[in-house]
Design a protein around this motif. Structure first.
Motif, short mmCIF file in Angstrom:
data_model
loop_
_atom_site.label_atom_id
_atom_site.label_comp_id
_atom_site.label_asym_id
_atom_site.label_seq_id
_atom_site.Cartn_x
_atom_site.Cartn_y
_atom_site.Cartn_z
N ASP A 69 0.81 -1.21 0.00
CA ASP A 69 0.00 0.00 0.00
C ASP A 69 0.85 1.27 0.00
OD1 ASP A 69 -2.60 -1.08 -0.09
OD2 ASP A 69 -2.50 -1.60 2.03
N GLY A 70 2.03 1.21 0.61
CA GLY A 70 2.92 2.37 0.58
C GLY A 70 3.37 2.69 -0.83
N THR A 71 3.69 1.66 -1.60
CA THR A 71 4.10 1.85 -3.00
C THR A 71 2.93 2.36 -3.83
OG1 THR A 71 5.63 0.01 -2.72
CG2 THR A 71 5.24 0.76 -4.97
N VAL A 72 1.74 1.79 -3.59
CA VAL A 72 0.52 2.26 -4.28
C VAL A 72 0.30 3.73 -3.99
CG1 VAL A 72 -2.00 2.05 -4.37
CG2 VAL A 72 -0.57 -0.01 -4.38
N ASN A 73 0.49 4.13 -2.73
CA ASN A 73 0.32 5.53 -2.37
C ASN A 73 1.32 6.41 -3.12
OD1 ASN A 73 1.53 7.86 -0.58
ND2 ASN A 73 -0.62 7.66 -0.02
N GLU A 74 2.58 6.01 -3.15
CA GLU A 74 3.60 6.83 -3.81
C GLU A 74 3.32 6.98 -5.30
OE1 GLU A 74 7.69 6.02 -2.99
OE2 GLU A 74 7.33 5.59 -0.87
N THR A 124 -9.37 10.30 -4.22
CA THR A 124 -8.28 10.28 -3.25
C THR A 124 -8.63 11.35 -2.21
OG1 THR A 124 -6.94 11.92 -4.44
CG2 THR A 124 -6.57 9.59 -4.97
N PHE A 125 -7.79 11.52 -1.21
CA PHE A 125 -8.01 12.65 -0.31
C PHE A 125 -6.68 13.19 0.19
CE2 PHE A 125 -8.22 9.00 2.60
CZ PHE A 125 -7.62 9.43 3.78
N SER A 126 -6.73 14.44 0.63
CA SER A 126 -5.53 15.06 1.18
C SER A 126 -5.61 15.02 2.70
CB SER A 126 -5.39 16.51 0.70
OG SER A 126 -6.49 17.29 1.13
N LEU A 127 -4.46 14.76 3.31
CA LEU A 127 -4.29 14.86 4.76
C LEU A 127 -3.07 15.74 4.97
CD1 LEU A 127 -4.41 11.95 7.37
CD2 LEU A 127 -3.12 14.04 7.65
N ASN A 128 -3.33 16.99 5.36
CA ASN A 128 -2.27 18.00 5.38
C ASN A 128 -1.56 18.00 4.03
OD1 ASN A 128 -3.19 18.31 7.96
ND2 ASN A 128 -1.27 17.83 8.98
N THR A 131 -1.06 13.03 0.02
CA THR A 131 -2.17 12.41 -0.72
C THR A 131 -2.39 11.01 -0.17
OG1 THR A 131 -1.79 13.66 -2.76
CG2 THR A 131 -2.88 11.52 -2.98
N VAL A 132 -3.65 10.63 -0.01
CA VAL A 132 -4.00 9.30 0.48
C VAL A 132 -4.87 8.60 -0.55
CG1 VAL A 132 -4.95 7.96 2.40
CG2 VAL A 132 -3.98 10.23 2.84
N VAL A 133 -4.52 7.36 -0.88
CA VAL A 133 -5.29 6.57 -1.84
C VAL A 133 -6.34 5.73 -1.14
CG1 VAL A 133 -5.16 4.74 -3.59
CG2 VAL A 133 -3.39 6.51 -3.49
#
Length: 291
Positions: A69-74, A124-128, A131-133
């Motif tokens: 999931d970290g790679t997917v996020n990046e 997606t959404f932003s947290l500060n 970007t979060v998938v």
């Protein structure tokens, strides 16, 4: 007809090492009549974001995240807002984003999803500044993400061992939460913001979340007696955490959270986020290849 161009971004240290088989898998299973392809290895955290953004600028049709999931996020962060689609070959410990989107964890079957090239758009959404998938949050899940990231050996069994071990000494924190015109104080064990339904391995923190409806599931787990920990954990895997009297889930487009701690998890990866979290949905901002 010209072939589509796809870049495979491989995280060489994710999950259980399944990514080592990918080059052979692509050679054997990718539809080479339809796709021209390239491989590239990440060299550090956040490198996949740079590589994906560059691929989008160069007009690649798709970029495949080979990792967890970290790679997917990046990769998703690099592709957000572009016409280039995110593909996933799940090689992580949990693979929450892939599981939510019904992308098989069997890599040969996941390759067939890429070959069919069914492209759709998700939120997606932003947290500060992030970007979060799939999911992000604070509290116990963020604590486990920080501890897990320091392990040399990954995998679900090690994640589970840490989760059980640290449950004894973990203390919930006082949080202020603002959403949908309301403001409340909560003694929180976990607060998670979910675009998809699960963290991974079918642990569903937001069983009814939909990642293309323009809404996020704000999941607030209040402090509960330690004797209830096995029950709460079981509910996660049965998809019934929302029925617990200690859990409240609200659908939101924006939210603000103030916490005592300073850390969070972003798609399962640990980050120092600070005491204040500002969350905002970004509707249909990422194109993905999914069944």
């Amino acid at each position: 007809m010209s072939r589509k161009n796809i870049l495979f971004i491989i995280n060489p240290v994710s999950g259980l090492g399944r990514q080592k088989k990918v080059e052979k898998l692509v050679k054997e299973e990718l539809d080479h009549r339809q796709f021209a392809h390239e491989f590239v290895m990440t060299k550090a955290r956040k490198h996949a974001t740079e590589l994906a953004r560059k691929a989008a600028e160069e007009g690649f049709d798709a970029v495949a995240a080979i990792g967890g999931d970290g790679t997917v996020n990046e990769v998703g962060t690099g592709l957000k807002g572009s016409k280039t689609a995110l593909a996933i070959l799940p090689c992580g410990s949990g693979n929450g984003a892939a599981r939510h989107m019904k992308i098989p964890v069997d890599l040969e079957k996941a390759m067939q999803v890429i070959n069919r090239f069914n492209v759709t758009a998700i939120d997606t959404f932003s947290l500060n500044q992030y970007t979060v998938v799939n999911t992000a949050g604070i509290g116990y899940a963020a604590h486990i993400a920080h501890v897990f990231s320091r392990l040399k050996k990954r995998g679900f069994s090690n994640y589970l061992k840490i989760a059980i071990r640290d449950s004894v000494g973990y203390r919930s924190q006082q949080c202020e939460v603002e959403y949908n015109g309301k403001k409340q104080s909560i003694h929180a064990f976990i607060i998670d913001i979910a675009n998809g339904s699960q963290w991974g391995n079918n642990a569903r923190i937001a069983p009814h979340a939909v990642n293309n409806d323009g809404l996020l599931d704000l999941c607030m787990v209040r402090d509960f007696p330690y004797r209830n920990f096995p029950i709460m954990a079981t509910r996660l895997f049965l998809g019934s955490i929302d029925r617990s009297r200690y859990v409240e889930i609200a659908q939101v487009k924006e939210a603000f959270i103030r916490q005592e701690h300073t850390y969070a998890h972003i798609d399962g990866e640990p980050e120092e986020i600070g005491h204040e979290l500002r969350i905002k949905i970004e509707p249909l901002s990422l194109r993905v290849i999914a069944p």
